[in-house]
Write an enzyme that holds these catalytic residues in place. Structure first.
Site, PDB file in Angstrom:
ATOM      1  N   HIS A  49       0.887  -1.156   0.000  1.00  0.00           N
ATOM      2  CA  HIS A  49       0.000   0.000   0.000  1.00  0.00           C
ATOM      3  C   HIS A  49       0.929   1.211   0.000  1.00  0.00           C
ATOM      4  CE1 HIS A  49      -2.863  -2.870   2.118  1.00  0.00           C
ATOM      5  NE2 HIS A  49      -3.458  -2.548   0.985  1.00  0.00           N
ATOM      6  N   ASP A  52       2.285   1.720   3.326  1.00  0.00           N
ATOM      7  CA  ASP A  52       3.226   0.709   3.840  1.00  0.00           C
ATOM      8  C   ASP A  52       4.648   1.209   3.565  1.00  0.00           C
ATOM      9  OD1 ASP A  52       1.305  -1.241   4.610  1.00  0.00           O
ATOM     10  OD2 ASP A  52       1.195  -1.993   2.543  1.00  0.00           O
ATOM     11  N   GLU A 174      -8.647  -4.788  -8.467  1.00  0.00           N
ATOM     12  CA  GLU A 174      -8.888  -5.997  -7.661  1.00  0.00           C
ATOM     13  C   GLU A 174     -10.363  -6.005  -7.272  1.00  0.00           C
ATOM     14  OE1 GLU A 174      -6.211  -6.417  -4.281  1.00  0.00           O
ATOM     15  OE2 GLU A 174      -7.600  -7.769  -3.308  1.00  0.00           O
ATOM     16  N   GLU A 210      -8.451 -11.889  -6.766  1.00  0.00           N
ATOM     17  CA  GLU A 210      -8.301 -12.529  -5.460  1.00  0.00           C
ATOM     18  C   GLU A 210      -9.297 -13.675  -5.363  1.00  0.00           C
ATOM     19  OE1 GLU A 210      -7.474 -10.351  -1.936  1.00  0.00           O
ATOM     20  OE2 GLU A 210      -8.744 -11.640  -0.711  1.00  0.00           O
ATOM     21  N   HIS A 213     -12.318 -13.113  -3.109  1.00  0.00           N
ATOM     22  CA  HIS A 213     -13.269 -12.117  -3.615  1.00  0.00           C
ATOM     23  C   HIS A 213     -14.180 -12.734  -4.676  1.00  0.00           C
ATOM     24  CE1 HIS A 213     -10.369  -8.557  -2.482  1.00  0.00           C
ATOM     25  NE2 HIS A 213     -10.692  -9.319  -1.441  1.00  0.00           N
ATOM     26  N   ASP A 248     -14.700 -11.933   4.704  1.00  0.00           N
ATOM     27  CA  ASP A 248     -13.535 -12.225   3.860  1.00  0.00           C
ATOM     28  C   ASP A 248     -12.450 -12.881   4.732  1.00  0.00           C
ATOM     29  OD1 ASP A 248     -11.588 -12.186   1.927  1.00  0.00           O
ATOM     30  OD2 ASP A 248     -11.358 -10.006   1.903  1.00  0.00           O
ATOM     31  N   ASP A 250      -9.536 -14.758   3.865  1.00  0.00           N
ATOM     32  CA  ASP A 250      -8.119 -14.744   3.455  1.00  0.00           C
ATOM     33  C   ASP A 250      -7.365 -15.949   4.020  1.00  0.00           C
ATOM     34  OD1 ASP A 250      -8.548 -12.353   2.096  1.00  0.00           O
ATOM     35  OD2 ASP A 250      -7.915 -11.119   3.777  1.00  0.00           O
ATOM     36  N   ASP A 283      -2.614 -13.136  -0.653  1.00  0.00           N
ATOM     37  CA  ASP A 283      -3.218 -12.171   0.272  1.00  0.00           C
ATOM     38  C   ASP A 283      -3.881 -13.004   1.364  1.00  0.00           C
ATOM     39  OD1 ASP A 283      -4.000  -9.872   1.466  1.00  0.00           O
ATOM     40  OD2 ASP A 283      -5.416  -9.230  -0.070  1.00  0.00           O
TER      41      ASP A 283
HETATM   42  C1  3MF Z   1      -9.252  -6.640   0.871  1.00  0.00           C
HETATM   43  C2  3MF Z   1      -8.007  -6.892   0.135  1.00  0.00           C
HETATM   44  C3  3MF Z   1      -6.949  -5.837   0.273  1.00  0.00           C
HETATM   45  C4  3MF Z   1      -6.177  -5.628  -1.001  1.00  0.00           C
HETATM   46  C5  3MF Z   1      -5.020  -4.729  -0.797  1.00  0.00           C
HETATM   47  C6  3MF Z   1      -4.196  -4.487  -2.022  1.00  0.00           C
HETATM   48  C7  3MF Z   1      -6.055  -5.408   2.422  1.00  0.00           C
HETATM   49  O1  3MF Z   1     -10.153  -7.658   0.781  1.00  0.00           O
HETATM   50  O2  3MF Z   1      -7.878  -7.921  -0.493  1.00  0.00           O
HETATM   51  O3  3MF Z   1      -6.079  -6.223   1.307  1.00  0.00           O
HETATM   52  O4  3MF Z   1      -5.742  -6.821  -1.534  1.00  0.00           O
HETATM   53  O5  3MF Z   1      -5.498  -3.528  -0.334  1.00  0.00           O
HETATM   54  O6  3MF Z   1      -4.957  -4.107  -3.075  1.00  0.00           O
HETATM   55 MG    MG Z   2      -6.471  -8.736  -1.812  1.00  0.00          MG
END
Ligand code: 3MF
Ligand code: MG
Length: 344
Positions: A49, A52, A174, A210, A213, A248, A250, A283
């Site tokens: 980011h 970051d 994304e 992703e 997602h 979500d 992950d 991610d």
């Molecule tokens: C949220 C995400 C994000 C993005 C990230 C980079 C915090 O569901 O997936 O992770 O991947 O911001 O684009």
């Molecule tokens: Mg992501």
């Protein structure tokens, strides 16, 4: 020829374990310490980011931001790492409470665009031309709050402004259908690719898919990848896993549905993903229960599962597969796949 994959993750993937219902459970790890972990875990690429890289960027001048980002580039060099992309973090500032590019308040939209241009400055200093757009709050909690037609045009206009600012950057959207919003305006790969057509240069708009997602949108991640590959738009991925329609998660890649993960690796392998420098991005969040000293296993394990699945793809009996497809024996094909995944 087998692809030599390069793996990446973002520093937010090593985290303190807070969730909406409880505080952090692990100490914060300094960015420099995280960088030193990358190679040990088998990763060469760092996803960023903007903040970051330059945490206090809202308090700095554009020149100061570039100087700080250049110092981060030097650190990457020292560790033998490369920046994969930079994403503008447009979901934490008070000015983005109701979205950035799609906020109803013109002053807030202006902030979102200015912040995005600074994000480009950071990307250039880190020597990457790839910007990722997770459009977190570009959506609504209630339908009547914003004009969806205007909103989509505003996102396209923001992209145009970014393209004018720098001739080399590309934007990988994304898509995510919900969370934090009830609905977002760019929920799927198809929406994202079509959004590119509203901009001045569709060739500069691609996709970051992703897995979770896509699953949250009720879609199969490997089919989303296939759709993006057909458009030559799959510029990066956020592999992970997701146990159904809930928050979500992950989760570690392949940890919920091995066959769904196999199919993602299969399509990436089939179309030579990675051979033009695309990275295998993750991610993934460690479970909140994970003790601090072993809270990076989700990353190395996901990489291991990906590489093992790549072997499974390469050793799949494609002659038998072709025969079963020709005979329209999809029951037979199903058993072939499942047995292969079980090592039979
Ligand atoms: C949220 C995400 C994000 C993005 C990230 C980079 C915090 O569901 O997936 O992770 O991947 O911001 O684009
Ligand atoms: Mg992501």
């Amino acid at each position: 020829m087998s692809t030599e994959y390069t793996f990446s993750f973002g520093p937010w993937n090593i985290h303190e374990g807070a969730d909406p219902f409880g505080p952090t459970v692990r100490e914060s790890i300094d960015f420099n310490v995280k960088l030193a972990e990358y190679k040990k875990l088998g990763f060469n690429g760092v996803q960023f980011h903007d903040d970051d890289a330059v945490p206090n960027m809202n308090d700095l001048t554009p020149d100061q931001i570039i100087t700080e980002a250049a110092a981060v580039k030097k650190k990457l060099d020292d560790h033998g790492l490369v920046a994969e992309f930079v994403a503008p973090r447009l979901w934490e500032d008070p000015r983005t409470i109701d979205g950035g590019y799609t906020s109803n308040d013109p002053a807030n939209r202006k902030y979102a665009i200015e912040r995005s241009l600074r994000c480009i400055d950071i990307a250039k200093a880190l020597k990457t031309n790839l910007i990722v757009f997770w459009l977190a709050r570009e959506g609504t909690y209630i339908r009547e709050a914003k004009d969806s037609c205007d909103a989509v045009k505003r996102i396209a206009e923001a992209i145009d402004t970014m393209f004018d600012y720098d001739p080399d950057i590309k934007i990988a959207i994304e898509p995510k259908p919900n969370e934090p919003m009830d609905h977002t305006y760019i929920p799927t790969t198809g929406h994202a690719i079509a959004l590119g057509m509203l901009t001045k240069d569709a060739s500069r708009v691609g996709i970051n898919i992703e897995s979770a997602h896509a699953i949250l949108a009720g879609l199969d991640p490997s089919d989303e990848m296939g759709y993006a590959l057909a458009h030559d738009k799959l510029w990066t991925v956020h592999l992970n896993d997701q146990n159904g329609l809930k928050f979500d998660q992950d989760k570690t890649f392949g940890s919920v549905d091995l066959r769904r993960a196999f199919n993602q690796v299969r399509i990436l392998e089939k179309y030579g993903y990675g051979q033009r420098g695309e990275m295998v991005g993750l991610d993934i969040k460690a479970m909140r229960t994970q003790p601090a000293d072993i809270a990076t296993k989700h990353l190395s394990n996901s990489r291991e599962i990906f590489l093992n699945l790549a072997e499974k793809v390469r050793s799949f009996d494609t002659a038998a597969e072709a025969q079963l497809i020709a005979a329209r024996d999809y029951e037979g094909l199903e058993l072939l796949v499942v047995n292969h995944l079980m090592g039979l």
